[in-house]
Design an enzyme around this catalytic site. Structure first.
Site, PDB file in Angstrom:
ATOM      1  N   CYS A 280      25.720 -14.868  22.414  1.00  0.00           N
ATOM      2  CA  CYS A 280      24.202 -15.350  22.699  1.00  0.00           C
ATOM      3  C   CYS A 280      23.572 -16.455  21.678  1.00  0.00           C
ATOM      4  O   CYS A 280      23.477 -17.652  21.920  1.00  0.00           O
ATOM      5  CB  CYS A 280      23.281 -14.471  23.030  1.00  0.00           C
ATOM      6  SG  CYS A 280      23.652 -13.357  24.656  1.00  0.00           S
ATOM      7  N   ILE A 281      23.544 -15.803  20.653  1.00  0.00           N
ATOM      8  CA  ILE A 281      22.726 -16.448  19.711  1.00  0.00           C
ATOM      9  C   ILE A 281      23.164 -17.865  18.979  1.00  0.00           C
ATOM     10  O   ILE A 281      22.481 -18.782  18.836  1.00  0.00           O
ATOM     11  CB  ILE A 281      22.180 -15.338  18.473  1.00  0.00           C
ATOM     12  CG1 ILE A 281      21.925 -14.032  18.956  1.00  0.00           C
ATOM     13  CG2 ILE A 281      21.021 -16.061  17.408  1.00  0.00           C
ATOM     14  CD1 ILE A 281      20.466 -14.297  19.941  1.00  0.00           C
TER      15      ILE A 281
END
Length: 449
Positions: A280-281
């Protein structure tokens, strides 16, 4: 289609959810799809898992989850109860009442969204789409994907969203290895393409999730997920930048954070590291900055955070090189380096976007010889961006081995590693996670990066 027939389709789905006959299809059986499938099965529903990887399908049907933090006993129980089976036969996509898409949404080399997995999945569903199904996208993406990409593909069949089938978006919120939260205990944000889709999606997730949070549209739900991850990305970039500033001043950023987090309001601790990892990040913020350009907006804050975080692996390599030069009068060329940890975070076997892979490449570009040790990752799996590293094996760290290396780099702070023993034997330890200080392994041969 008349309102009465449309209401009948929705009513049928809701009744099946109530009586337990609702059949679920999960497309993509990785770190998001498999925990979701098991949570659904645990609630008493039959689940068919779809995956293009025939080897993975076979292993799952044999009871091997292939993901360290997922218990084989739970998978075996679901299989034995006939509530879970996996298949690579996508012609069966018409069997489930509800289909949940959990496929990857990576970036291209130019940091633009790669929706190829989502598009191919939607095209596969379209071939089998029937009236009365609900399709939910969980893959993280930019606002508008469900409506602008998924919906047109499905409607090319002649069936219409909100009339013949239902469409929703509900962002995954998995945190692999987190002992405090798992799929069923994390509130679920849900946005529907129309009111009936939202109602059905909420009813579905409400059967096995602690709480559902309805929002006004699929685009809003997509934006929620990006906002959560951009918040983390920006704050991690901030502490990474503070790390560099404070280090130049002779101040330990870890000590600063530990003291700052004693404030009971107005502060939330984030921690620096060797670079961003995970599904995600490192990726999601660029989905929004890319979409923002469509509206003539430059997401400067988001892109700056991305630049800072992306630069961290190179900073770590430079830092280790400086320590080698300062202590031993030598550079990286010809040095033997042992990287401790290649999973993207502690206590998991998840390699997605791991900064350790970039670190290994950077070390080797500068002439170093690199091995790694990771008790959770015995072999580096194939990855799109670091294909040359696939197949490398974790080395043991028995007594006498560590001393053979010119330097150790702690890239992932797994709890099972004995940091005191490493420090006692190593010539030099460069710690990106503050693992040595936390374990009480304070010594002159330890440097932070």
């Amino acid at each position: 289609m008349t309102d009465s027939i449309r209401d009948e389709l929705a009513g049928t789905l809701l009744r099946r959810l109530e009586d337990g006959s609702f059949k679920v299809g999960i497309i993509g059986l990785g770190y998001v799809g498999l925990p979701l499938a098991l949570a659904v099965a645990r609630a008493g529903f039959a689940v068919v898992g779809f995956d293009i990887n025939t080897t993975r399908v076979r292993e799952l049907n044999q009871g091997h989850p292939g993901i360290k933090h997922i218990a084989a006993a739970e998978l075996a129980s679901a299989i034995e109860a006939r509530r879970f089976s996996a298949t690579d036969d996508f012609s069966r996509l018409d069997e489930p009442d509800g289909l949940v898409i959990c496929v990857p949404t990576p970036l291209t080399r130019n940091r633009e969204p790669d929706l190829s997995f989502v598009v191919r999945t939607a095209e596969a569903i379209a071939k089998q789409l029937r009236k009365g199904q609900i399709i939910v996208l969980e893959s993280t993406t930019y606002p508008g994907t469900t409506e602008e990409v998924i919906k047109p593909i499905l409607e090319r069949t002649g069936l219409k969203s909100g009339v013949d089938f239902y469409l929703a978006f509900s962002p995954e919120r998995e945190d692999p290895g987190n002992p405090h939260f798992e799929t069923a205990s994390i509130p679920k944000v849900v946005g529907g393409d129309d009111p009936e889709a939202l109602r059905i999606a909420q009813a579905f997730y409400g059967k096995f999730i602690v709480k559902t949070v309805a929002v006004s549209s699929t685009a809003t739900a997509e934006a929620v997920k990006l906002t959560e991850n951009i918040f983390r990305s920006v704050n991690i970039a901030l502490v990474n930048e503070l790390k560099l500033i404070y280090a130049a001043m002779g101040i330990d950023v870890w000590e600063v954070i530990e003291a700052a987090k004693t404030k009971p309001f107005g502060y939330m601790p984030f921690y620096p590291g060797p670079g961003l990892g995970g599904h995600c990040i490192p990726i999601d913020p660029f989905y929004l900055s890319w979409k923002a350009r469509e509206f003539d907006i430059t997401a400067r804050f988001i892109e700056l955070a991305g630049e800072i975080n992306t630069a961290m692996p190179r900073h770590v390599v430079d830092r280790l090189a400086q320590e080698l030069d300062r202590r031993f009068g030598r550079g990286l060329n010809g040095a033997k380096i042992l990287v401790i940890g290649v999973a993207y975070k502690k206590n998991v076997d998840d390699m997605r976007e791991s900064p350790s892979l970039r670190l290994i490449e950077l070390f080797e570009q500068r002439g170093a010889s690199v091995d790694y040790h990771d008790p959770h990752v015995p072999v580096i799996p194939p990855t799109r961006e670091h294909a040359a590293l696939a197949g490398r094996r974790s080395v043991g760290i028995a007594a006498g081995v560590v001393a053979e290396y010119d330097a150790l780099l702690i890239a992932t702070d797994h709890d099972v590693v004995d940091y005191k023993a490493l420090v006692a034997e190593a010539k030099l330890v460069v710690d990106t996670r503050n693992a040595c200080a936390r374990s009480g392994a304070l010594a002159d041969n330890v440097a932070k990066a």
